[in-house]
Design a protein around this motif. Structure first.
Motif, PDB file in Angstrom:
ATOM      1  N   ALA A   1      -2.609  10.418 -22.846  1.00 28.95           N
ATOM      2  CA  ALA A   1      -1.932  10.314 -24.143  1.00 28.95           C
ATOM      3  C   ALA A   1      -2.825  10.858 -25.259  1.00 28.95           C
ATOM      4  CB  ALA A   1      -1.541   8.868 -24.425  1.00 28.95           C
ATOM      5  N   HIS A   2      -4.124  10.538 -25.184  1.00 26.22           N
ATOM      6  CA  HIS A   2      -5.056  11.050 -26.194  1.00 26.22           C
ATOM      7  C   HIS A   2      -5.085  12.571 -26.175  1.00 26.22           C
ATOM      8  CE1 HIS A   2      -8.758  11.593 -28.528  1.00 26.22           C
ATOM      9  NE2 HIS A   2      -9.152  12.395 -27.550  1.00 26.22           N
ATOM     10  N   LEU A   3      -5.160  13.167 -24.995  1.00 24.03           N
ATOM     11  CA  LEU A   3      -5.224  14.618 -24.893  1.00 24.03           C
ATOM     12  C   LEU A   3      -3.938  15.278 -25.383  1.00 24.03           C
ATOM     13  CD1 LEU A   3      -7.003  14.965 -21.429  1.00 24.03           C
ATOM     14  CD2 LEU A   3      -8.001  15.352 -23.696  1.00 24.03           C
ATOM     15  N   ILE A   4      -2.791  14.687 -25.054  1.00 21.99           N
ATOM     16  CA  ILE A   4      -1.518  15.269 -25.491  1.00 21.99           C
ATOM     17  C   ILE A   4      -1.355  15.169 -27.000  1.00 21.99           C
ATOM     18  CG2 ILE A   4       1.000  14.984 -25.395  1.00 21.99           C
ATOM     19  CD1 ILE A   4       0.772  14.266 -22.493  1.00 21.99           C
ATOM     20  N   ARG A   5      -1.836  14.072 -27.579  1.00 23.73           N
ATOM     21  CA  ARG A   5      -1.720  13.912 -29.037  1.00 23.73           C
ATOM     22  C   ARG A   5      -2.629  14.872 -29.802  1.00 23.73           C
ATOM     23  NH1 ARG A   5      -1.430   7.919 -27.800  1.00 23.73           N
ATOM     24  NH2 ARG A   5       0.755   7.362 -28.160  1.00 23.73           N
ATOM     25  N   HIS A   6      -3.642  15.412 -29.109  1.00 21.41           N
ATOM     26  CA  HIS A   6      -4.574  16.353 -29.742  1.00 21.41           C
ATOM     27  C   HIS A   6      -4.699  17.595 -28.849  1.00 21.41           C
ATOM     28  CE1 HIS A   6      -5.723  12.189 -30.842  1.00 21.41           C
ATOM     29  NE2 HIS A   6      -5.846  12.697 -32.048  1.00 21.41           N
ATOM     30  N   PRO A   7      -3.603  18.341 -28.661  1.00 23.17           N
ATOM     31  CA  PRO A   7      -3.577  19.396 -27.640  1.00 23.17           C
ATOM     32  C   PRO A   7      -4.554  20.546 -27.877  1.00 23.17           C
ATOM     33  CG  PRO A   7      -1.646  19.520 -29.042  1.00 23.17           C
ATOM     34  CD  PRO A   7      -2.331  18.233 -29.375  1.00 23.17           C
ATOM     35  N   ALA A   8      -4.862  20.847 -29.141  1.00 30.77           N
ATOM     36  CA  ALA A   8      -5.756  21.965 -29.420  1.00 30.77           C
ATOM     37  C   ALA A   8      -7.197  21.518 -29.601  1.00 30.77           C
ATOM     38  CB  ALA A   8      -5.290  22.703 -30.679  1.00 30.77           C
ATOM     39  N   GLN A   9      -7.429  20.215 -29.604  1.00 29.27           N
ATOM     40  CA  GLN A   9      -8.758  19.665 -29.857  1.00 29.27           C
ATOM     41  C   GLN A   9      -9.560  19.556 -28.564  1.00 29.27           C
ATOM     42  OE1 GLN A   9      -8.901  16.034 -32.272  1.00 29.27           O
ATOM     43  NE2 GLN A   9     -10.306  15.150 -30.764  1.00 29.27           N
ATOM     44  N   VAL A  10     -10.806  19.953 -28.629  1.00 30.29           N
ATOM     45  CA  VAL A  10     -11.715  19.742 -27.497  1.00 30.29           C
ATOM     46  C   VAL A  10     -12.349  18.367 -27.663  1.00 30.29           C
ATOM     47  CG1 VAL A  10     -13.743  20.557 -26.255  1.00 30.29           C
ATOM     48  CG2 VAL A  10     -12.180  22.206 -27.301  1.00 30.29           C
ATOM     49  N   SER A  11     -12.105  17.473 -26.713  1.00 24.77           N
ATOM     50  CA  SER A  11     -12.582  16.093 -26.805  1.00 24.77           C
ATOM     51  C   SER A  11     -13.823  15.909 -25.945  1.00 24.77           C
ATOM     52  CB  SER A  11     -11.494  15.118 -26.345  1.00 24.77           C
ATOM     53  OG  SER A  11     -10.366  15.171 -27.207  1.00 24.77           O
ATOM     54  N   ALA A  12     -14.895  15.452 -26.565  1.00 23.03           N
ATOM     55  CA  ALA A  12     -16.117  15.132 -25.839  1.00 23.03           C
ATOM     56  C   ALA A  12     -16.007  13.731 -25.257  1.00 23.03           C
ATOM     57  CB  ALA A  12     -17.324  15.229 -26.771  1.00 23.03           C
ATOM     58  N   ARG A  13     -16.977  13.351 -24.430  1.00 21.71           N
ATOM     59  CA  ARG A  13     -16.936  12.050 -23.766  1.00 21.71           C
ATOM     60  C   ARG A  13     -16.767  10.876 -24.738  1.00 21.71           C
ATOM     61  NH1 ARG A  13     -21.086  13.844 -20.009  1.00 21.71           N
ATOM     62  NH2 ARG A  13     -20.286  14.030 -17.881  1.00 21.71           N
ATOM     63  N   PRO A  14     -17.491  10.841 -25.876  1.00 28.35           N
ATOM     64  CA  PRO A  14     -17.320   9.688 -26.778  1.00 28.35           C
ATOM     65  C   PRO A  14     -15.879   9.490 -27.237  1.00 28.35           C
ATOM     66  CG  PRO A  14     -19.302  10.895 -27.363  1.00 28.35           C
ATOM     67  CD  PRO A  14     -18.587  11.725 -26.334  1.00 28.35           C
ATOM     68  N   ALA A  15     -15.165  10.569 -27.512  1.00 29.19           N
ATOM     69  CA  ALA A  15     -13.766  10.451 -27.937  1.00 29.19           C
ATOM     70  C   ALA A  15     -12.889   9.957 -26.797  1.00 29.19           C
ATOM     71  CB  ALA A  15     -13.258  11.802 -28.448  1.00 29.19           C
ATOM     72  N   LEU A  16     -13.174  10.423 -25.580  1.00 25.25           N
ATOM     73  CA  LEU A  16     -12.405   9.971 -24.417  1.00 25.25           C
ATOM     74  C   LEU A  16     -12.675   8.492 -24.141  1.00 25.25           C
ATOM     75  CD1 LEU A  16     -12.976  13.012 -22.017  1.00 25.25           C
ATOM     76  CD2 LEU A  16     -11.066  12.618 -23.594  1.00 25.25           C
ATOM     77  N   THR A  17     -13.929   8.090 -24.285  1.00 27.40           N
ATOM     78  CA  THR A  17     -14.285   6.683 -24.092  1.00 27.40           C
ATOM     79  C   THR A  17     -13.569   5.809 -25.100  1.00 27.40           C
ATOM     80  OG1 THR A  17     -16.467   7.292 -23.261  1.00 27.40           O
ATOM     81  CG2 THR A  17     -16.188   5.029 -23.997  1.00 27.40           C
ATOM     82  N   ASP A  18     -13.561   6.217 -26.368  1.00 20.17           N
ATOM     83  CA  ASP A  18     -12.878   5.438 -27.412  1.00 20.17           C
ATOM     84  C   ASP A  18     -11.384   5.338 -27.126  1.00 20.17           C
ATOM     85  OD1 ASP A  18     -15.285   5.160 -28.663  1.00 20.17           O
ATOM     86  OD2 ASP A  18     -14.869   6.586 -30.278  1.00 20.17           O
ATOM     87  N   ALA A  19     -10.788   6.428 -26.619  1.00 22.08           N
ATOM     88  CA  ALA A  19      -9.350   6.420 -26.335  1.00 22.08           C
ATOM     89  C   ALA A  19      -9.004   5.418 -25.246  1.00 22.08           C
ATOM     90  CB  ALA A  19      -8.887   7.818 -25.915  1.00 22.08           C
ATOM     91  N   MET A  20      -9.901   5.259 -24.260  1.00 20.97           N
ATOM     92  CA  MET A  20      -9.628   4.367 -23.138  1.00 20.97           C
ATOM     93  C   MET A  20     -10.119   2.943 -23.360  1.00 20.97           C
ATOM     94  SD  MET A  20     -10.268   6.694 -19.739  1.00 20.97           S
ATOM     95  CE  MET A  20     -11.925   7.175 -20.181  1.00 20.97           C
ATOM     96  N   TYR A  21     -11.252   2.790 -24.045  1.00 20.45           N
ATOM     97  CA  TYR A  21     -11.893   1.472 -24.115  1.00 20.45           C
ATOM     98  C   TYR A  21     -12.088   0.938 -25.530  1.00 20.45           C
ATOM     99  CZ  TYR A  21     -12.992   2.178 -19.204  1.00 20.45           C
ATOM    100  OH  TYR A  21     -12.895   2.397 -17.857  1.00 20.45           O
ATOM    101  N   GLY A  22     -11.750   1.729 -26.542  1.00 14.39           N
ATOM    102  CA  GLY A  22     -12.003   1.297 -27.908  1.00 14.39           C
ATOM    103  C   GLY A  22     -13.421   1.644 -28.330  1.00 14.39           C
ATOM    104  N   THR A  23     -13.707   1.498 -29.609  1.00 12.78           N
ATOM    105  CA  THR A  23     -15.018   1.848 -30.128  1.00 12.78           C
ATOM    106  C   THR A  23     -16.049   0.783 -29.754  1.00 12.78           C
ATOM    107  OG1 THR A  23     -14.466   0.765 -32.212  1.00 12.78           O
ATOM    108  CG2 THR A  23     -14.044   3.133 -32.063  1.00 12.78           C
ATOM    109  N   ASN A  24     -17.303   1.184 -29.785  1.00 15.59           N
ATOM    110  CA  ASN A  24     -18.442   0.296 -29.514  1.00 15.59           C
ATOM    111  C   ASN A  24     -18.429  -0.284 -28.101  1.00 15.59           C
ATOM    112  OD1 ASN A  24     -19.398   0.591 -32.206  1.00 15.59           O
ATOM    113  ND2 ASN A  24     -17.894  -0.946 -32.872  1.00 15.59           N
TER     114      ASN A  24
END
Length: 228
Positions: A162-185
């Motif tokens: 869902a995170h990747l589809i919502r940002h189709p042109a954005q290159v997401s690094a691991r921290p952004a993927l982690t936040d999408a799945m587990y939340g910040t911190n």
């Protein structure tokens, strides 16, 4: 209503520690001492999440998870005394949403449970349908389709996609993927994120969508064309 958590572990002391921690956090709990009893409870009680020990006697946790995934996408958090990368990879390939090693902090385990349920509930709350190429995602119904064919995803894989589809042109690094799945911190290793990403790619490729996720070397990943 309180979310219902099923704890499957053959060690009564661990079951009690997990039960107390979860109930103090406001969850309702059910317990089982072996895989067969746990599978029966999943069918009758329909828990919102399963905390599952890998080292169960007779039917181990990996087999229990495999059977679960044949009938439901209920989130699964593995408990294990083994912390080898291969064990984690096997756990995620069987469909686990998270993996906590023993000995563990009850507070950490409760935080991981809350993070998984937040992903599931957050997807239901935002609702709506997402699409990219031939891929369709309904987060409220926890449904992924490629050319009309369902693709079974865990809660973590669904949140990642869902995170990747919502940002189709954005290159997401691991921290952004982690936040999408587990939340910040959250304290989640790169190995965990990589395992979820690898499983997501494999499942979509098996459904005919091998071009779902592109790697931008040295930076991260982004959505591919999803044309198959």
């Amino acid at each position: 209503m309180s979310k219902k958590i099923l704890i499957i572990d053959d060690d009564p002391q661990i079951r009690e520690v997990v039960r107390i921690g979860l109930e103090q956090a406001g969850f309702a709990t059910l317990t089982a001492g072996d895989g067969a009893a746990g599978l029966a409870l999943v069918g009758s009680a329909r828990p919102d999440l399963v905390v599952l020990d890998i080292g169960l006697p007779e039917m181990d946790g990996l087999e229990v998870c495999r059977r679960l995934r044949g009938q439901t996408q209920v989130p699964v958090l593995f408990l294990s005394a083994r912390d080898e990368e291969l064990d984690r990879v096997l756990g995620f390939e069987m469909g686990a949403d998270d993996y906590v090693t023993k000995p563990f902090s009850p507070r950490e385990l409760v935080a991981r449970v809350k993070a998984i349920l937040k992903r599931v509930n957050g997807a239901a709350d935002t609702g709506g349908q997402l699409s990219h190429g031939e891929l369709q995602l309904d987060t409220a119904q926890h449904l992924c389709l490629f050319r009309g064919t369902p693709v079974a995803l865990t809660a973590s894989e669904m949140a990642l996609l869902a995170h990747l589809i919502r940002h189709p042109a954005q290159v997401s690094a691991r921290p952004a993927l982690t936040d999408a799945m587990y939340g910040t911190n959250s304290q989640v290793s790169d190995r965990t994120v990589d395992s979820h990403l690898r499983n997501l790619r494999r499942k979509l490729a098996e459904a005919g969508c091998a071009d779902a996720v592109e790697t931008v070397h040295g930076i991260g990943v982004r959505m591919g064309s999803c044309r198959g």
